[in-house]
Design a protein around this motif. Structure first.
Motif, PDB file in Angstrom:
ATOM      1  N   ILE A 279      96.103   5.783  59.224  1.00  0.00           N
ATOM      2  CA  ILE A 279      96.303   4.519  58.657  1.00  0.00           C
ATOM      3  C   ILE A 279      95.409   3.751  57.915  1.00  0.00           C
ATOM      4  CG2 ILE A 279      97.719   2.595  58.530  1.00  0.00           C
ATOM      5  CD1 ILE A 279      99.769   3.898  60.446  1.00  0.00           C
ATOM      6  N   LEU A 280      94.330   3.570  58.890  1.00  0.00           N
ATOM      7  CA  LEU A 280      92.847   2.614  58.465  1.00  0.00           C
ATOM      8  C   LEU A 280      92.228   3.138  57.246  1.00  0.00           C
ATOM      9  CD1 LEU A 280      91.682   1.533  62.069  1.00  0.00           C
ATOM     10  CD2 LEU A 280      92.620   0.193  60.017  1.00  0.00           C
ATOM     11  N   GLU A 281      92.281   4.727  57.420  1.00  0.00           N
ATOM     12  CA  GLU A 281      91.837   5.376  56.346  1.00  0.00           C
ATOM     13  C   GLU A 281      92.151   5.010  55.075  1.00  0.00           C
ATOM     14  OE1 GLU A 281      90.379  10.072  55.175  1.00  0.00           O
ATOM     15  OE2 GLU A 281      90.606   9.551  57.069  1.00  0.00           O
ATOM     16  N   ILE A 282      93.798   5.461  55.000  1.00  0.00           N
ATOM     17  CA  ILE A 282      94.560   5.177  53.770  1.00  0.00           C
ATOM     18  C   ILE A 282      94.062   3.851  53.206  1.00  0.00           C
ATOM     19  CG2 ILE A 282      96.835   4.820  52.809  1.00  0.00           C
ATOM     20  CD1 ILE A 282      97.501   7.093  54.833  1.00  0.00           C
ATOM     21  N   LEU A 283      94.387   2.729  54.299  1.00  0.00           N
ATOM     22  CA  LEU A 283      94.186   1.242  53.608  1.00  0.00           C
ATOM     23  C   LEU A 283      92.624   1.036  53.008  1.00  0.00           C
ATOM     24  CD1 LEU A 283      95.488  -0.532  56.645  1.00  0.00           C
ATOM     25  CD2 LEU A 283      96.724  -0.405  54.268  1.00  0.00           C
TER      26      LEU A 283
ATOM     27  N   CYS B 228      92.757   2.859  49.380  1.00  0.00           N
ATOM     28  CA  CYS B 228      93.774   2.533  48.206  1.00  0.00           C
ATOM     29  C   CYS B 228      93.218   1.204  47.526  1.00  0.00           C
ATOM     30  CB  CYS B 228      95.242   2.132  48.915  1.00  0.00           C
ATOM     31  SG  CYS B 228      95.858   3.547  49.520  1.00  0.00           S
ATOM     32  N   LYS B 229      93.836   1.236  46.156  1.00  0.00           N
ATOM     33  CA  LYS B 229      93.163  -0.112  45.554  1.00  0.00           C
ATOM     34  C   LYS B 229      94.093  -1.334  45.596  1.00  0.00           C
ATOM     35  CE  LYS B 229      95.387   1.972  41.540  1.00  0.00           C
ATOM     36  NZ  LYS B 229      95.200   3.448  41.216  1.00  0.00           N
ATOM     37  N   ASP B 230      95.453  -1.134  46.070  1.00  0.00           N
ATOM     38  CA  ASP B 230      96.427  -2.240  46.217  1.00  0.00           C
ATOM     39  C   ASP B 230      97.419  -1.718  47.473  1.00  0.00           C
ATOM     40  OD1 ASP B 230      98.228  -0.545  45.060  1.00  0.00           O
ATOM     41  OD2 ASP B 230      98.164  -1.328  42.907  1.00  0.00           O
ATOM     42  N   LEU B 231      98.110  -2.791  47.786  1.00  0.00           N
ATOM     43  CA  LEU B 231      99.028  -2.727  49.024  1.00  0.00           C
ATOM     44  C   LEU B 231     100.269  -1.683  48.550  1.00  0.00           C
ATOM     45  CD1 LEU B 231      99.996  -3.737  51.651  1.00  0.00           C
ATOM     46  CD2 LEU B 231     101.140  -5.406  50.682  1.00  0.00           C
ATOM     47  N   GLU B 232     100.553  -1.438  47.305  1.00  0.00           N
ATOM     48  CA  GLU B 232     101.586  -0.679  46.837  1.00  0.00           C
ATOM     49  C   GLU B 232     101.471   0.811  47.142  1.00  0.00           C
ATOM     50  OE1 GLU B 232     105.020  -1.215  46.427  1.00  0.00           O
ATOM     51  OE2 GLU B 232     104.409  -3.115  47.159  1.00  0.00           O
ATOM     52  N   GLU B 233     100.194   1.117  46.651  1.00  0.00           N
ATOM     53  CA  GLU B 233      99.597   2.284  46.838  1.00  0.00           C
ATOM     54  C   GLU B 233      99.409   2.678  48.419  1.00  0.00           C
ATOM     55  OE1 GLU B 233      95.571   5.108  45.578  1.00  0.00           O
ATOM     56  OE2 GLU B 233      95.888   3.095  45.139  1.00  0.00           O
ATOM     57  N   ALA B 234      99.107   2.028  48.998  1.00  0.00           N
ATOM     58  CA  ALA B 234      98.789   1.936  50.616  1.00  0.00           C
ATOM     59  C   ALA B 234     100.291   2.147  51.077  1.00  0.00           C
ATOM     60  CB  ALA B 234      98.311   0.684  51.140  1.00  0.00           C
TER      61      ALA B 234
ATOM     62  N   LYS C 186     101.532   5.699  50.446  1.00  0.00           N
ATOM     63  CA  LYS C 186     100.733   6.971  51.346  1.00  0.00           C
ATOM     64  C   LYS C 186     101.215   6.482  52.766  1.00  0.00           C
ATOM     65  CE  LYS C 186      96.926   7.682  48.096  1.00  0.00           C
ATOM     66  NZ  LYS C 186      95.372   7.642  48.284  1.00  0.00           N
ATOM     67  N   VAL C 187     101.364   5.451  53.421  1.00  0.00           N
ATOM     68  CA  VAL C 187     101.778   5.497  54.733  1.00  0.00           C
ATOM     69  C   VAL C 187     103.115   5.999  54.858  1.00  0.00           C
ATOM     70  CG1 VAL C 187     102.384   3.836  56.615  1.00  0.00           C
ATOM     71  CG2 VAL C 187     100.216   3.689  55.304  1.00  0.00           C
ATOM     72  N   LYS C 188     104.118   5.701  53.969  1.00  0.00           N
ATOM     73  CA  LYS C 188     105.444   6.210  53.981  1.00  0.00           C
ATOM     74  C   LYS C 188     105.538   7.802  53.867  1.00  0.00           C
ATOM     75  CE  LYS C 188     107.881   2.319  52.277  1.00  0.00           C
ATOM     76  NZ  LYS C 188     108.851   1.759  51.228  1.00  0.00           N
TER      77      LYS C 188
END
Length: 46
Positions: free
Chosen positions: A23-27, A30-36, A39-41
């Motif tokens: 999850i930290l790697e994804i955050l 990502c360029k914004d919260l929606e993208e993050a 990806k987490v979903k």
């Protein structure tokens, strides 16, 4: 029996730590919260 429980607990803890790292790697990637969020979903739906 107690030793088996400890191994199980250790495996669970390791899995949780690895999930947090993902999850930290994804955050960080990502360029914004929606993208993050997307990806987490996706990670949860694997």
């Amino acid at each position: 029996m107690n030793e088996e429980m400890n191994v199980g607990e250790l495996l669970k803890e390791t899995a949780e730590e690895n999930q947090t790292r993902k999850i930290l790697e994804i955050l960080n990637e990502c360029k914004d919260l929606e993208e993050a969020k997307k990806k987490v979903k996706a990670l949860l739906n694997k």
